[in-house]
Write a protein that holds these residues in place. Structure first.
Motif, PDB file in Angstrom:
ATOM      1  N   VAL A 144     -19.211 -24.990 -26.974  1.00  0.00           N
ATOM      2  CA  VAL A 144     -19.054 -23.616 -26.506  1.00  0.00           C
ATOM      3  C   VAL A 144     -17.577 -23.249 -26.329  1.00  0.00           C
ATOM      4  CG1 VAL A 144     -19.578 -22.024 -24.589  1.00  0.00           C
ATOM      5  CG2 VAL A 144     -21.252 -23.744 -25.274  1.00  0.00           C
ATOM      6  N   ALA A 145     -17.245 -22.017 -26.699  1.00  0.00           N
ATOM      7  CA  ALA A 145     -15.927 -21.444 -26.409  1.00  0.00           C
ATOM      8  C   ALA A 145     -16.074 -19.941 -26.257  1.00  0.00           C
ATOM      9  CB  ALA A 145     -14.923 -21.762 -27.510  1.00  0.00           C
ATOM     10  N   SER A 146     -15.234 -19.364 -25.403  1.00  0.00           N
ATOM     11  CA  SER A 146     -15.206 -17.914 -25.202  1.00  0.00           C
ATOM     12  C   SER A 146     -13.793 -17.402 -25.450  1.00  0.00           C
ATOM     13  CB  SER A 146     -15.616 -17.560 -23.768  1.00  0.00           C
ATOM     14  OG  SER A 146     -16.966 -17.905 -23.536  1.00  0.00           O
ATOM     15  N   PHE A 147     -13.734 -16.198 -26.000  1.00  0.00           N
ATOM     16  CA  PHE A 147     -12.461 -15.565 -26.316  1.00  0.00           C
ATOM     17  C   PHE A 147     -12.517 -14.109 -25.873  1.00  0.00           C
ATOM     18  CE2 PHE A 147     -13.211 -18.961 -29.306  1.00  0.00           C
ATOM     19  CZ  PHE A 147     -11.983 -19.597 -29.402  1.00  0.00           C
ATOM     20  N   THR A 148     -11.370 -13.588 -25.407  1.00  0.00           N
ATOM     21  CA  THR A 148     -11.273 -12.157 -25.136  1.00  0.00           C
ATOM     22  C   THR A 148     -10.491 -11.521 -26.273  1.00  0.00           C
ATOM     23  OG1 THR A 148      -9.310 -12.472 -23.772  1.00  0.00           O
ATOM     24  CG2 THR A 148     -11.419 -12.363 -22.628  1.00  0.00           C
ATOM     25  N   VAL A 149     -10.909 -10.326 -26.625  1.00  0.00           N
ATOM     26  CA  VAL A 149     -10.301  -9.608 -27.739  1.00  0.00           C
ATOM     27  C   VAL A 149     -10.374  -8.121 -27.420  1.00  0.00           C
ATOM     28  CG1 VAL A 149     -12.481  -9.528 -29.037  1.00  0.00           C
ATOM     29  CG2 VAL A 149     -10.316  -9.424 -30.275  1.00  0.00           C
ATOM     30  N   LEU A 150      -9.442  -7.362 -27.941  1.00  0.00           N
ATOM     31  CA  LEU A 150      -9.529  -5.919 -27.759  1.00  0.00           C
ATOM     32  C   LEU A 150     -10.890  -5.441 -28.252  1.00  0.00           C
ATOM     33  CD1 LEU A 150      -5.998  -4.793 -28.993  1.00  0.00           C
ATOM     34  CD2 LEU A 150      -6.816  -4.918 -26.624  1.00  0.00           C
ATOM     35  N   ARG A 151     -11.514  -4.569 -27.496  1.00  0.00           N
ATOM     36  CA  ARG A 151     -12.864  -4.105 -27.877  1.00  0.00           C
ATOM     37  C   ARG A 151     -12.888  -3.529 -29.280  1.00  0.00           C
ATOM     38  NH1 ARG A 151     -17.047  -2.856 -23.726  1.00  0.00           N
ATOM     39  NH2 ARG A 151     -17.638  -1.299 -25.242  1.00  0.00           N
ATOM     40  N   ALA A 152     -11.836  -2.852 -29.686  1.00  0.00           N
ATOM     41  CA  ALA A 152     -11.795  -2.277 -31.036  1.00  0.00           C
ATOM     42  C   ALA A 152     -11.773  -3.362 -32.113  1.00  0.00           C
ATOM     43  CB  ALA A 152     -10.572  -1.377 -31.185  1.00  0.00           C
ATOM     44  N   ASP A 153     -11.356  -4.583 -31.736  1.00  0.00           N
ATOM     45  CA  ASP A 153     -11.286  -5.685 -32.705  1.00  0.00           C
ATOM     46  C   ASP A 153     -12.534  -6.570 -32.706  1.00  0.00           C
ATOM     47  OD1 ASP A 153      -8.811  -4.866 -33.607  1.00  0.00           O
ATOM     48  OD2 ASP A 153      -7.719  -6.114 -32.162  1.00  0.00           O
ATOM     49  N   VAL A 154     -13.456  -6.326 -31.785  1.00  0.00           N
ATOM     50  CA  VAL A 154     -14.688  -7.131 -31.745  1.00  0.00           C
ATOM     51  C   VAL A 154     -15.449  -7.045 -33.075  1.00  0.00           C
ATOM     52  CG1 VAL A 154     -16.968  -7.366 -30.664  1.00  0.00           C
ATOM     53  CG2 VAL A 154     -14.918  -7.150 -29.244  1.00  0.00           C
ATOM     54  N   PRO A 155     -15.654  -5.867 -33.649  1.00  0.00           N
ATOM     55  CA  PRO A 155     -16.379  -5.811 -34.931  1.00  0.00           C
ATOM     56  C   PRO A 155     -15.647  -6.555 -36.058  1.00  0.00           C
ATOM     57  CG  PRO A 155     -16.301  -3.631 -33.937  1.00  0.00           C
ATOM     58  CD  PRO A 155     -15.389  -4.507 -33.142  1.00  0.00           C
ATOM     59  N   VAL A 156     -14.325  -6.509 -36.035  1.00  0.00           N
ATOM     60  CA  VAL A 156     -13.544  -7.214 -37.057  1.00  0.00           C
ATOM     61  C   VAL A 156     -13.769  -8.722 -36.922  1.00  0.00           C
ATOM     62  CG1 VAL A 156     -11.211  -7.680 -37.902  1.00  0.00           C
ATOM     63  CG2 VAL A 156     -11.830  -5.375 -37.132  1.00  0.00           C
ATOM     64  N   LEU A 157     -13.692  -9.225 -35.696  1.00  0.00           N
ATOM     65  CA  LEU A 157     -13.921 -10.652 -35.455  1.00  0.00           C
ATOM     66  C   LEU A 157     -15.334 -11.034 -35.849  1.00  0.00           C
ATOM     67  CD1 LEU A 157     -13.272 -13.462 -34.397  1.00  0.00           C
ATOM     68  CD2 LEU A 157     -13.708 -12.619 -32.072  1.00  0.00           C
ATOM     69  N   TYR A 158     -16.308 -10.243 -35.433  1.00  0.00           N
ATOM     70  CA  TYR A 158     -17.697 -10.590 -35.748  1.00  0.00           C
ATOM     71  C   TYR A 158     -17.947 -10.579 -37.255  1.00  0.00           C
ATOM     72  CZ  TYR A 158     -22.664 -11.115 -35.641  1.00  0.00           C
ATOM     73  OH  TYR A 158     -23.924 -11.597 -35.844  1.00  0.00           O
ATOM     74  N   ALA A 159     -17.370  -9.634 -37.971  1.00  0.00           N
ATOM     75  CA  ALA A 159     -17.549  -9.592 -39.431  1.00  0.00           C
ATOM     76  C   ALA A 159     -16.947 -10.833 -40.086  1.00  0.00           C
ATOM     77  CB  ALA A 159     -16.922  -8.323 -40.003  1.00  0.00           C
ATOM     78  N   ALA A 160     -15.786 -11.257 -39.613  1.00  0.00           N
ATOM     79  CA  ALA A 160     -15.159 -12.462 -40.164  1.00  0.00           C
ATOM     80  C   ALA A 160     -16.008 -13.694 -39.862  1.00  0.00           C
ATOM     81  CB  ALA A 160     -13.752 -12.623 -39.599  1.00  0.00           C
ATOM     82  N   VAL A 161     -16.521 -13.778 -38.648  1.00  0.00           N
ATOM     83  CA  VAL A 161     -17.367 -14.907 -38.249  1.00  0.00           C
ATOM     84  C   VAL A 161     -18.650 -14.925 -39.092  1.00  0.00           C
ATOM     85  CG1 VAL A 161     -18.834 -15.788 -36.373  1.00  0.00           C
ATOM     86  CG2 VAL A 161     -16.444 -15.123 -35.929  1.00  0.00           C
ATOM     87  N   ALA A 162     -19.284 -13.774 -39.240  1.00  0.00           N
ATOM     88  CA  ALA A 162     -20.533 -13.708 -40.017  1.00  0.00           C
ATOM     89  C   ALA A 162     -20.308 -14.145 -41.457  1.00  0.00           C
ATOM     90  CB  ALA A 162     -21.105 -12.295 -39.972  1.00  0.00           C
ATOM     91  N   ALA A 163     -19.206 -13.741 -42.057  1.00  0.00           N
ATOM     92  CA  ALA A 163     -18.912 -14.137 -43.437  1.00  0.00           C
ATOM     93  C   ALA A 163     -18.713 -15.648 -43.534  1.00  0.00           C
ATOM     94  CB  ALA A 163     -17.676 -13.402 -43.946  1.00  0.00           C
ATOM     95  N   ALA A 186     -23.557 -19.816 -35.463  1.00  0.00           N
ATOM     96  CA  ALA A 186     -23.401 -19.958 -34.016  1.00  0.00           C
ATOM     97  C   ALA A 186     -24.284 -18.938 -33.306  1.00  0.00           C
ATOM     98  CB  ALA A 186     -21.947 -19.721 -33.622  1.00  0.00           C
ATOM     99  N   ARG A 187     -24.609 -19.239 -32.060  1.00  0.00           N
ATOM    100  CA  ARG A 187     -25.170 -18.212 -31.199  1.00  0.00           C
ATOM    101  C   ARG A 187     -23.962 -17.438 -30.683  1.00  0.00           C
ATOM    102  NH1 ARG A 187     -27.538 -20.815 -26.626  1.00  0.00           N
ATOM    103  NH2 ARG A 187     -25.610 -20.383 -25.529  1.00  0.00           N
ATOM    104  N   VAL A 188     -23.923 -16.157 -30.947  1.00  0.00           N
ATOM    105  CA  VAL A 188     -22.777 -15.322 -30.579  1.00  0.00           C
ATOM    106  C   VAL A 188     -23.224 -14.347 -29.495  1.00  0.00           C
ATOM    107  CG1 VAL A 188     -21.045 -13.685 -31.398  1.00  0.00           C
ATOM    108  CG2 VAL A 188     -21.891 -15.481 -32.940  1.00  0.00           C
ATOM    109  N   THR A 189     -22.500 -14.348 -28.386  1.00  0.00           N
ATOM    110  CA  THR A 189     -22.768 -13.421 -27.297  1.00  0.00           C
ATOM    111  C   THR A 189     -21.530 -12.555 -27.107  1.00  0.00           C
ATOM    112  OG1 THR A 189     -24.135 -15.096 -26.219  1.00  0.00           O
ATOM    113  CG2 THR A 189     -23.449 -13.229 -24.872  1.00  0.00           C
ATOM    114  N   ILE A 190     -21.727 -11.249 -27.117  1.00  0.00           N
ATOM    115  CA  ILE A 190     -20.619 -10.314 -26.923  1.00  0.00           C
ATOM    116  C   ILE A 190     -20.889  -9.529 -25.649  1.00  0.00           C
ATOM    117  CG2 ILE A 190     -19.384  -8.325 -27.854  1.00  0.00           C
ATOM    118  CD1 ILE A 190     -20.283  -9.336 -30.666  1.00  0.00           C
ATOM    119  N   LEU A 191     -19.937  -9.591 -24.719  1.00  0.00           N
ATOM    120  CA  LEU A 191     -20.036  -8.843 -23.477  1.00  0.00           C
ATOM    121  C   LEU A 191     -18.689  -8.168 -23.242  1.00  0.00           C
ATOM    122  CD1 LEU A 191     -21.765  -8.079 -21.042  1.00  0.00           C
ATOM    123  CD2 LEU A 191     -20.881 -10.112 -19.898  1.00  0.00           C
ATOM    124  N   TYR A 192     -18.668  -6.869 -23.456  1.00  0.00           N
ATOM    125  CA  TYR A 192     -17.447  -6.070 -23.356  1.00  0.00           C
ATOM    126  C   TYR A 192     -16.394  -6.631 -24.310  1.00  0.00           C
ATOM    127  CZ  TYR A 192     -19.913  -4.244 -19.356  1.00  0.00           C
ATOM    128  OH  TYR A 192     -20.868  -3.698 -18.543  1.00  0.00           O
TER     129      TYR A 192
END
Length: 114
Positions: free
Chosen positions: A40-59, A68-74
């Motif tokens: 497990v690891a958690s990261f904080t990122v600008l909310r506007a960049d969350v979709p960018v990170l998730y798209a990169a992770v999904a690819a 991975a099990r991905v949980t996004i909270l704010y």
């Protein structure tokens, strides 16, 4: 529901890591920890960049067929990894995925959370 029993006859299914192997892997994976049998690891990122990170992770997940099990909270994105084929235990697939996810998070400007 119980975890599937690993098929030890299938060479594509990695063995679960031993305690020593997991400790060594965690030494190479800053910000990752073993929690309740998951990597497990958690990261904080600008909310506007969350979709960018998730798209990169999904690819990356789709390319490796390991998800991975991905949980996004704010502004916090948490990843939890196990290998289902190995009985939901931590394997080299998970440590390799953790390294990739950590790099992707850094590329997206995410900071690890304690």
């Amino acid at each position: 529901m119980t975890a599937p029993v690993p098929n030890r006859l299938d060479p594509r299914v990695p063995e679960p890591l031993t305690g020593a192997e997991l400790a060594a892997a965690l030494g190479r994976l800053p910000h990752w920890r073993a929690v309740d049998g998951h990597l497990v690891a958690s990261f904080t990122v600008l909310r506007a960049d969350v979709p960018v990170l998730y798209a990169a992770v999904a690819a990356a997940e789709d390319m490796t067929d390991h998800h991975a099990r991905v949980t996004i909270l704010y502004d916090t994105v948490t990843f939890a990894l196990t290998t289902h084929d190995a009985g939901d235990r931590i394997t080299v697939r998970d440590t390799a995925a953790a390294a990739v996810l950590g790099c992707l998070a850094a590329q997206c400007g995410a900071a690890p959370t304690p």
